[in-house]
Design a protein around this motif. Structure first.
Motif, PDB file in Angstrom:
ATOM      1  N   ALA A   4       5.684  10.240   4.019  1.00  0.00           N
ATOM      2  CA  ALA A   4       5.021  11.229   4.882  1.00  0.00           C
ATOM      3  C   ALA A   4       4.059  12.078   4.053  1.00  0.00           C
ATOM      4  O   ALA A   4       2.909  12.302   4.443  1.00  0.00           O
ATOM      5  N   ASP A   5       4.526  12.531   2.896  1.00  0.00           N
ATOM      6  CA  ASP A   5       3.650  13.314   2.008  1.00  0.00           C
ATOM      7  C   ASP A   5       2.427  12.502   1.604  1.00  0.00           C
ATOM      8  O   ASP A   5       1.307  13.007   1.549  1.00  0.00           O
ATOM      9  N   ARG A  32       1.046  10.025   3.264  1.00  0.00           N
ATOM     10  CA  ARG A  32       0.129   9.915   4.410  1.00  0.00           C
ATOM     11  C   ARG A  32      -0.721  11.172   4.537  1.00  0.00           C
ATOM     12  O   ARG A  32      -1.926  11.110   4.778  1.00  0.00           O
ATOM     13  N   ALA A  33      -0.067  12.318   4.380  1.00  0.00           N
ATOM     14  CA  ALA A  33      -0.797  13.579   4.514  1.00  0.00           C
ATOM     15  C   ALA A  33      -1.963  13.635   3.529  1.00  0.00           C
ATOM     16  O   ALA A  33      -3.046  14.115   3.855  1.00  0.00           O
ATOM     17  N   TYR A  83      -5.859   8.824  10.386  1.00  0.00           N
ATOM     18  CA  TYR A  83      -5.546   7.807  11.395  1.00  0.00           C
ATOM     19  C   TYR A  83      -6.265   8.154  12.692  1.00  0.00           C
ATOM     20  O   TYR A  83      -6.065   9.221  13.259  1.00  0.00           O
ATOM     21  N   GLU A 128      -7.420  23.792  16.265  1.00  0.00           N
ATOM     22  CA  GLU A 128      -6.057  23.707  15.714  1.00  0.00           C
ATOM     23  C   GLU A 128      -5.625  22.265  15.479  1.00  0.00           C
ATOM     24  O   GLU A 128      -4.907  21.968  14.520  1.00  0.00           O
ATOM     25  N   LEU A 161      -4.538  20.703  11.751  1.00  0.00           N
ATOM     26  CA  LEU A 161      -3.161  20.228  11.553  1.00  0.00           C
ATOM     27  C   LEU A 161      -2.895  19.534  10.209  1.00  0.00           C
ATOM     28  O   LEU A 161      -1.978  19.947   9.481  1.00  0.00           O
ATOM     29  N   PRO A 162      -3.679  18.514   9.819  1.00  0.00           N
ATOM     30  CA  PRO A 162      -3.376  17.827   8.554  1.00  0.00           C
ATOM     31  C   PRO A 162      -3.483  18.761   7.348  1.00  0.00           C
ATOM     32  O   PRO A 162      -2.782  18.581   6.357  1.00  0.00           O
ATOM     33  N   LEU A 163      -4.346  19.769   7.455  1.00  0.00           N
ATOM     34  CA  LEU A 163      -4.553  20.669   6.312  1.00  0.00           C
ATOM     35  C   LEU A 163      -3.357  21.595   6.105  1.00  0.00           C
ATOM     36  O   LEU A 163      -3.122  22.075   4.995  1.00  0.00           O
ATOM     37  N   LEU A 164      -2.599  21.827   7.186  1.00  0.00           N
ATOM     38  CA  LEU A 164      -1.431  22.705   7.066  1.00  0.00           C
ATOM     39  C   LEU A 164      -0.394  22.096   6.131  1.00  0.00           C
ATOM     40  O   LEU A 164       0.477  22.784   5.613  1.00  0.00           O
ATOM     41  N   LEU A 165      -0.489  20.776   5.933  1.00  0.00           N
ATOM     42  CA  LEU A 165       0.502  20.097   5.111  1.00  0.00           C
ATOM     43  C   LEU A 165       0.090  20.029   3.652  1.00  0.00           C
ATOM     44  O   LEU A 165       0.840  19.575   2.808  1.00  0.00           O
ATOM     45  N   LEU A 166      -1.128  20.482   3.369  1.00  0.00           N
ATOM     46  CA  LEU A 166      -1.619  20.400   1.999  1.00  0.00           C
ATOM     47  C   LEU A 166      -1.679  21.796   1.392  1.00  0.00           C
ATOM     48  O   LEU A 166      -1.857  22.780   2.112  1.00  0.00           O
ATOM     49  N   MET A 209      -3.340  24.669   0.286  1.00  0.00           N
ATOM     50  CA  MET A 209      -4.728  25.061   0.520  1.00  0.00           C
ATOM     51  C   MET A 209      -4.774  26.486   1.073  1.00  0.00           C
ATOM     52  O   MET A 209      -3.947  26.843   1.905  1.00  0.00           O
ATOM     53  N   ARG A 266      -9.126  26.142   4.330  1.00  0.00           N
ATOM     54  CA  ARG A 266      -8.834  25.398   5.567  1.00  0.00           C
ATOM     55  C   ARG A 266      -9.937  25.631   6.590  1.00  0.00           C
ATOM     56  O   ARG A 266     -10.467  24.703   7.196  1.00  0.00           O
ATOM     57  N   ARG A 292     -10.092  15.171  13.017  1.00  0.00           N
ATOM     58  CA  ARG A 292      -8.748  15.355  12.476  1.00  0.00           C
ATOM     59  C   ARG A 292      -8.462  14.310  11.392  1.00  0.00           C
ATOM     60  O   ARG A 292      -7.796  14.599  10.396  1.00  0.00           O
TER      61      ARG A 292
END
Ligand SMILES: Nc1ncnc2c1ncn2[C@@H]1O[C@H](COP(=O)(O)OP(=O)(O)OP(=O)(O)O)[C@@H](O)[C@H]1O
Ligand SMILES: [Mg+2]
Lengths: 380, 236
Positions: free
Chosen positions: B80-81, B83-84, B89, B104, B108-113, B115, B120, B156
């Motif tokens: 999962a990490d 993929r982020a 996709y 928003e 979304l994908p940036l919230l997982l990095l 940053m 963002r 996204r």
């Protein structure tokens, strides 16, 4: 994780009807839970504590309702002579309803100086002087006063007893806030000449070293041969015996408290399961984007926690407000149980909601986090 | 080393008694900056291959190395990490989160990095600008047309500057005019942003727009009439 909190709130808001129903259902269940808890605390307060164990109540043998117990007042003098006895307080009790009732009025007639010495009453209005000097004066507990809308100067009549309010008091002992105190002699005369010289009960205060049980036995022994036999118990036991039927009922109602917790659990779990089923594809998209399965689990758990906690807080706050504003109580045979709201109870209620929220989210959260992404994406 | 190296990958599904094997020892390499289209009959296994490369499905056997990481060996959480950080996709149907605005959804994908909020914001604005939807930032998916939603989906997918952008029939549910818009957008993603693109499509026209065209036939990968071999065999 906190970055996803807005998403959780928005998801709850999207299904606001469902959210509202779940939250209000939880609130009602917690309200009932707190009411039950408050009654239990009130009952516990009567039968535990220092006063309950070290103060004796002398009652007429085999009598129950206060009206039926008639002890000669001069027994007080005899008991006072026993070693270990610090003071004896003669009390005349009158109630308009001997059966269990939510609105029973209980009068206690006491000598003003004894009342002041042995009851911690904090006068909110009125004054002691006019109580001690006026014959038909009454000091009214805050809860009765608010229930019946009484304030200083009001005349108040129940049956044969007619009093004028000379003070409204607040006591740290919650049950006392449901009592009305009058002068002893006044209450003795109020119900006809035959009651003069008799009291309902004698309250015996002991020295620190005295053994309550020994003295109780001595008292009953002493009057066995007298005109009226006595039964002497600690105040706690006296109250427990008097309220035995009610206590049994309250013990049963206690199970309803657990039922409320179960109800919240199934309610919140149902909603969370529905929320997860609605969003199988959405969770797969989140995982595709890179959300760890554990985070998806966390999101679901947070959602269920929020639902339950929100409902719980509403229910607890509501019940505390209701309980403290209405000053509800239940009385039987002249003894009152005050519904006691407390911080401890509030914390207990909110904790129950939090724990239930977490429990309700575990299974659906696990399910959401275990979903195979590809098959979930194919989901319509 | 190529950017993506698929070596001898087999995918089997047990379907009661019989075994379906949409991919049977296939190999494929994709270089940095490639734009690859993958075509083939329905049910031939195109999505399966794309999902394996995107790390949302597991191969039965074989190796898939993307940017030096063998993703077949990663745990669910690690994958999962990964993929982020590495995958953008693009779905056939946009699959936007309905409760989030266009902005928003792209964020979304940036919230997982790791940053900053400012970073963002800048990246989301650039991505929305790239798909020409700056004016729709505060709109919800239900307030947008299918083409606009797909463009948000593309924003996204590219916002985190992934190693590979994969698209599974990105124009499959759009009309001709919108399809053309999306294809041009994908070309710009490849040309101007220099992102590596793998697109599965049914549409021969769309497929022919890519720099490399690969077909999946009878569980084998064919490019320019020849079956693709493993990376080592090919260079030999
Ligand atoms: N979970 C599954 N269980 C069993 N068989 C599956 C599963 N997923 C896919 N398949 C089968 O694998 C084969 C390849 O599927 P895939 O979705 O990759 O095809 P595709 O080339 O993308 O088709 P389309 O063009 O229709 O999207 C199909 O025959 C399909 O039925
Ligand atoms: Mg497909």
């Amino acid at each position: 994780m906190h970055k996803f909190i807005p998403y959780v709130f928005k998801s709850l808001w999207r299904h606001r009807a469902r959210t509202l129903l779940t939250v209000s259902g939880t609130a009602v269940a917690l309200l009932v839970f707190c009411f039950i808890g408050a009654v239990q605390q009130g009952l516990l307060a009567l039968t535990s504590g220092d006063d309950a164990g070290r103060t004796l109540i002398v009652f007429q043998e085999n009598r129950f309702c206060p009206q039926s117990s008639r002890l000669p007042q001069d027994y007080a003098g005899d008991i006072k002579k026993l070693s270990g006895v610090a003071d004896v307080v003669p009390i005349k009790v009158f109630t308009n309803n001997c059966r269990a009732s939510l609105d029973a009025i209980v009068f206690q007639g006491m000598e003003p100086e004894k009342l002041r010495a042995w009851r911690d009453l904090d006068l909110r209005s009125g004054d002691w002087a006019s109580f001690s000097t006026q014959d038909d004066a009454a000091l009214v507990g805050a809860d009765v006063a608010s229930r019946r809308g009484l304030s200083v100067g009001d005349k108040f009549t129940i049956g044969d007893v007619s009093v004028v309010v000379r003070g409204v008091f607040q006591s740290a002992t919650a049950a006392q806030n449901n009592l009305i105190f009058t002068q002893l002699e006044f209450l003795q005369r109020a119900r006809g000449a035959s009651d003069v010289g008799t009291v309902t009960q004698l309250e015996v205060h002991l020295n620190d070293t005295a053994d309550p049980e020994t003295i109780a036995k001595q008292i009953d022994q002493a009057f066995r041969a007298g005109p009226v036999g006595t039964t002497t118990r600690t105040k706690g036991m006296f109250q427990a015996d008097t309220l035995a039927d009610l206590a049994e009922l309250i013990g049963f109602v206690h199970w309803l408290g657990y039922a409320c917790v179960g109800l919240v659990l199934s309610l919140v779990a149902t909603t969370t399961v529905m929320a997860v089923q609605d969003r199988i594809k959405e969770h797969a998209v989140l995982q595709t984007v890179g959300l760890r399965p554990l985070r998806v689990f966390g999101l679901v758990l947070t959602e269920s926690l929020l639902l339950s906690t929100l409902g719980g807080v509403l229910g607890v706050v509501g019940s505390m407000l209701l309980l403290s504003l209405t000053g509800m109580s239940i009385a039987a045979e002249g003894v009152t149980i005050a519904f006691e709201p407390s911080l401890a109870l509030a914390i207990q209620g909110v904790s129950v909601a939090v724990v239930v929220g977490v429990l309700a989210g575990v299974a659906p959260g696990w399910q959401a986090s275990r979903t195979e992404i590809v098959s979930a994406l194919r989901h319509a | 080393m190529s950017l993506v190296e698929v070596s001898n990958v087999t995918k089997e599904y047990a379907n009661g008694e019989e075994t379906i094997r949409p991919l049977d020892g296939v190999s494929l390499t994709i270089e940095q900056g490639d734009y690859v289209s993958l075509m083939g009959a329905s049910g031939s296994g195109k999505s399966t291959l794309l999902n394996l490369i995107a790390g949302i499905d597991r191969a039965t056997s074989g190796e898939i190395v993307v940017a030096d990481t063998d993703i077949t060996k990663l745990s669910r959480g690690k994958l999962a990490d990964w993929r982020a950080a590495h995958i953008g996709y693009i779905f056939q149907t946009h699959n936007l989160i309905p409760v989030l605005t266009a902005y928003e959804n792209v964020e979304l994908p940036l919230l997982l990095l790791p940053m900053s909020a400012a970073e963002r914001r800048k990246r989301v604005e650039i991505a929305l600008e790239a798909v020409d939807l700056t004016s729709r930032a505060t709109h919800y998916p239900r307030q947008m047309s299918g083409g606009q939603e797909q463009r948000v989906g593309i924003a996204r997918a590219i916002v985190a500057n992934p190693t590979v952008v994969v698209a599974d029939e990105p124009t499959g549910s759009l009309d001709d005019e919108t399809t053309e818009q999306i294809l041009q957008l994908l070309e710009r993603v490849n040309n101007e942003l220099g992102m590596t693109l793998l697109m599965v499509t049914h549409d021969a026209d769309a497929g022919s727009r890519a720099k490399r065209r690969i077909r999946l036939e009878r569980s084998r990968l064919i490019e320019n009439g020849k079956e693709l071999q493993t990376a080592t065999l090919r260079t030999a």
